[in-house]
Design a protein around this motif. Structure first.
Motif, PDB file in Angstrom:
ATOM      1  N   ASN A  83       6.089   9.873  -2.937  1.00  0.00           N
ATOM      2  CA  ASN A  83       6.880   9.335  -1.840  1.00  0.00           C
ATOM      3  C   ASN A  83       8.282   9.917  -1.749  1.00  0.00           C
ATOM      4  O   ASN A  83       8.978   9.668  -0.767  1.00  0.00           O
ATOM      5  N   TYR A 143       4.415  -1.109  -3.632  1.00  0.00           N
ATOM      6  CA  TYR A 143       3.190  -0.355  -3.901  1.00  0.00           C
ATOM      7  C   TYR A 143       3.149   0.146  -5.347  1.00  0.00           C
ATOM      8  O   TYR A 143       2.065   0.410  -5.892  1.00  0.00           O
ATOM      9  N   LEU A 202       0.862  -1.183   0.000  1.00  0.00           N
ATOM     10  CA  LEU A 202       0.000   0.000   0.000  1.00  0.00           C
ATOM     11  C   LEU A 202       0.897   1.232   0.000  1.00  0.00           C
ATOM     12  O   LEU A 202       1.947   1.243   0.641  1.00  0.00           O
ATOM     13  N   ASN A 203       0.459   2.249  -0.715  1.00  0.00           N
ATOM     14  CA  ASN A 203       1.266   3.472  -0.799  1.00  0.00           C
ATOM     15  C   ASN A 203       1.228   4.219   0.539  1.00  0.00           C
ATOM     16  O   ASN A 203       0.163   4.626   0.986  1.00  0.00           O
ATOM     17  N   PRO A 204       2.394   4.412   1.167  1.00  0.00           N
ATOM     18  CA  PRO A 204       2.418   4.969   2.525  1.00  0.00           C
ATOM     19  C   PRO A 204       1.919   6.405   2.642  1.00  0.00           C
ATOM     20  O   PRO A 204       1.531   6.822   3.721  1.00  0.00           O
ATOM     21  N   VAL A 205       1.946   7.176   1.556  1.00  0.00           N
ATOM     22  CA  VAL A 205       1.558   8.580   1.698  1.00  0.00           C
ATOM     23  C   VAL A 205       0.166   8.891   1.146  1.00  0.00           C
ATOM     24  O   VAL A 205      -0.205  10.046   1.029  1.00  0.00           O
ATOM     25  N   PHE A 236       3.712  16.744   4.033  1.00  0.00           N
ATOM     26  CA  PHE A 236       3.813  15.737   2.981  1.00  0.00           C
ATOM     27  C   PHE A 236       3.925  14.309   3.485  1.00  0.00           C
ATOM     28  O   PHE A 236       3.671  13.375   2.749  1.00  0.00           O
ATOM     29  N   ASP A 237       4.340  14.129   4.715  1.00  0.00           N
ATOM     30  CA  ASP A 237       4.493  12.762   5.192  1.00  0.00           C
ATOM     31  C   ASP A 237       3.515  12.489   6.323  1.00  0.00           C
ATOM     32  O   ASP A 237       3.708  12.959   7.439  1.00  0.00           O
ATOM     33  N   PRO A 238       2.465  11.714   6.040  1.00  0.00           N
ATOM     34  CA  PRO A 238       1.461  11.458   7.069  1.00  0.00           C
ATOM     35  C   PRO A 238       2.047  10.721   8.279  1.00  0.00           C
ATOM     36  O   PRO A 238       1.512  10.812   9.373  1.00  0.00           O
ATOM     37  N   ARG A 239       3.151  10.028   8.081  1.00  0.00           N
ATOM     38  CA  ARG A 239       3.716   9.264   9.193  1.00  0.00           C
ATOM     39  C   ARG A 239       4.344  10.151  10.246  1.00  0.00           C
ATOM     40  O   ARG A 239       4.586   9.736  11.362  1.00  0.00           O
ATOM     41  N   HIS A 247       2.095   8.017  -7.715  1.00  0.00           N
ATOM     42  CA  HIS A 247       2.453   7.115  -6.625  1.00  0.00           C
ATOM     43  C   HIS A 247       3.905   7.263  -6.190  1.00  0.00           C
ATOM     44  O   HIS A 247       4.178   7.608  -5.051  1.00  0.00           O
ATOM     45  N   THR A 273       1.592  -2.604  -7.078  1.00  0.00           N
ATOM     46  CA  THR A 273       0.156  -2.526  -6.796  1.00  0.00           C
ATOM     47  C   THR A 273      -0.523  -1.556  -7.750  1.00  0.00           C
ATOM     48  O   THR A 273      -1.569  -1.864  -8.320  1.00  0.00           O
TER      49      THR A 273
END
Lengths: 284, 352
Positions: free
Chosen positions: B274, B252, A101-104, B347-350, B270, B255
């Motif tokens: 990232n 991904y 799954l694409n992390p962002v 930009f980075d949800p993490r 995609h 995917t």
């Protein structure tokens, strides 16, 4: 009626030491059934799945007499035509949702994208459809999960999301490439059951790629056993214990069993002759 | 910085919202970094073998004059007290007087910095606009001729000395072909026509609607900006390429292909999404480098920016100017870092 017919499939990678054949003359057919492909690492089982979708990247080469999807030879398809096939007619679930799954991007964005690629509808409708699909894979709070990012969901949930995403355009065939290998044993069964129910309900064909002989024999109708890029044996899943090929026998004997505990497990003795023998046809 | 620090301590001890806590932590770390920077510049100012009193009074001054100035500068106080004075001065934007022209250093910097800002911004803009797509294409078509060209372009950018490229550029495009303006920011004929609002001539002339000045300024800036742009292009394109290669082999991406996406969408929607975070760091670094003042470029092109200002000051032992310039450059560095940190969060949800 066969949905998919693969005849004499080869996957080759040119290397400095000459051409390496990852898949060597594999043939099989797939109907509305669950076909298992089992083999150890490097046996070519994943490559077989990816070759069908023409996802082998250059310099890899895919050759076959034909790969027919409902009578149409996919090898004759152009890249735009293949894009119509991917997702919409044949889809694939991969091993580890952490990486696939694409992390962002949010879960919602990714599922909706899969739907919108093949259906010319509004975002609102894609959203509603995505939520319904998440419910279908037993996700309790789909609205919240739609907004979540992949790192915020567990592995089992991630894989169910992956299944939802891959089934939302209504494909006829699902290739599941080690779909439970990265999951906790406790959720493996749950994910498999969900996948199985959906595949049955929609009358799909399933190619289940795994290294887990027990799992495949329980879960599938028919099993191809691959070794060194070839199919060494084909049998019905419930007759796996009657398998005759020494490789299959060796694999079976090297597994511990609850009902017949043994002091020593056999170590698989590989015979170089196996990899030279021609492929067995996997036609039903 | 001191102001934000103060309010921070006076806040009530109620539980803070996470975003508030985060921004307070950021502010705190900025304050500490700034303090460290000022401390270092202060120490440099004190250990340099240049007598600040002599620099002001000259060598033939009497002992009593010397002592008076010594006291006036606060040099008789303990070092810590001196640092405190220095700190309060800097907080008020007072870097002391320049020895060369007896004007406040802060005024000088306010005059030269926009020139550097204009040049660096244009340079980094060119670096981004050309470097990012070049890096992406080189990664996607790895091993193709375009990848090879990108490699050579970057290699030349890395290894060619800038003064040589600058001189050759001037010789060819100004001297022989006459396509661009020569050294300096404007031809003398166009100077002081538009009011200096921002100090950046391109912006000022556009604001004033004076397009002939704009055109002249553009013809002057284009060559040095391209030169700087080329260097940041070399860096940005190489880094983009390696970031992209890493992402393109990720699962991904497969995917996305399995979904039936076009290759272009796979790459930009995609994979590229990232690398944004990493790319921001690279661009910020590149920009900071240019903003610090590319001394050689500014000297070759007689560009009155902060790089040539600090160099001139250093050569004439004008320590106030040197330290003032250093603090400003450090401040820019810190600000850019904060800015890229903030963009990370977007930009980075993490990182939330």
């Amino acid at each position: 009626m066969n949905m998919l017919e693969v005849e004499n499939l080869w996957v080759k990678f040119p290397t400095r030491q000459g051409i390496f054949d990852a898949v060597r003359g594999v043939s099989f057919t797939l109907g509305k059934e669950r076909l298992g492909i089992v083999g150890e690492s490097g046996s070519g089982k994943s490559m077989t799945g990816r070759a069908i979708l023409q996802l082998i990247r250059p310099p890899g080469i895919v050759e076959a007499d034909y790969i027919k999807l409902e009578g149409q030879n996919l090898l004759d398809f152009s890249e735009p035509q293949m894009r119509e096939v991917r997702g919409q007619r044949i889809s694939m679930v991969m091993q580890d949702p952490k990486f696939s799954l694409n992390p962002v991007m949010t879960v919602g964005e990714q599922i909706m994208e899969a739907y919108l690629l093949h259906n010319n509808t509004s975002k609102a409708q894609a959203r509603a459809k995505s939520i319904a699909m998440l419910e279908a894979v037993s996700i309790r709070d789909p609205e919240r999960v739609m907004r979540a990012y992949p790192h915020e969901v567990s592995g089992g949930m991630g894989q169910r999301i992956m299944i939802a995403m891959m089934l939302i355009p209504d494909p006829q065939i699902l290739i599941a490439d080690e779909p439970t290998s990265a999951l906790d044993v406790s959720v493996q069964r749950q994910v498999l059951d969900i996948m199985d129910a959906l595949v049955k309900e929609r009358g799909m064909g399933l190619i289940f790629i795994s290294h887990d002989l027990n799992l495949v024999s329980e879960f599938c109708d028919r099993v191809l056993i691959m070794y060194a890029g070839r199919v060494v044996e084909v049998c019905d899943a419930d007759k796996l214990h009657e398998a005759s090929h020494p490789y299959t026998r060796g694999l079976l004997n090297s597994l511990p069993r609850l009902d017949q505990p043994r002091k020593h497990l056999e170590v698989l003795q590989r015979d170089p002759k196996w990899s030279e023998a021609p492929s067995v046809g996997g036609h039903s | 910085m001191a102001l934000t620090d103060g309010t921070e301590q006076r806040r009530p001890r109620a539980p803070l919202a996470p975003w508030l806590k985060g921004s307070l932590l950021t502010l705190g770390s900025i304050a500490v970094t700034m303090l460290g920077l000022l401390f270092v510049t202060f120490i440099i100012g004190r250990v340099m073998p240049i007598d600040p009193v002599l620099a002001i009074v000259g060598e033939r001054a009497s002992q009593s004059t010397y002592d008076a100035v010594y006291e006036q500068l606060g040099l008789d106080k303990p070092l810590l007290v001196q640092f405190f004075y220095y700190l309060t001065d800097v907080m008020r934007g007072d870097f002391g007087m320049s020895l060369l022209n007896a004007r406040p250093v802060s005024e000088d910097i306010a005059r030269v910095f926009p020139a550097t800002l204009e040049l660096a911004t244009m340079g980094v803009f060119m670096g981004i606009v050309l470097g990012v797509p070049l890096g992406v294409i080189a990664a996607v078509r790895r091993g193709s001729w375009i990848d090879q060209v990108a490699r050579v372009v970057a290699l030349v950018g890395y290894s060619m000395p800038i003064f040589w490229l600058g001189l050759m550029g001037l010789l060819i495009f100004y001297g022989i072909l006459g396509w661009v303006g020569g050294p300096g920011r404007l031809d003398i004929f166009y100077e002081d026509i538009v009011p200096a609002r921002t100090g950046m001539i391109l912006v000022d002339s556009a604001l004033a609607g004076d397009w002939s000045v704009f055109k002249n300024a553009f013809s002057h800036i284009i060559l040095p900006a391209s030169l700087l742009g080329y260097y940041s292009l070399a860096y940005i394109s190489r880094m983009t390429r390696s970031f992209m290669l890493e992402q393109l082999s990720a699962e991904y991406v497969t995917t996305a292909r399995v979904k039936g996406m076009s290759e272009r969408a796979v790459i930009w929607r995609h994979a590229f999404k990232n690398i944004r975070v990493q790319l921001i760091t690279v661009i910020a670094l590149s920009y900071a480098n240019l903003l610090e003042g590319s001394v050689l470029t500014e000297i070759i092109f007689s560009w009155p920016g902060i790089g040539s200002y600090i160099t001139t000051a250093l050569l004439s032992a004008d320590m106030n100017a040197v330290l003032g310039g250093t603090v400003v450059v450090g401040l820019i560095f810190i600000c850019l870092n904060i800015f890229s940190d903030l963009l990370y969060r977007v930009f980075d949800p993490r990182s939330k």
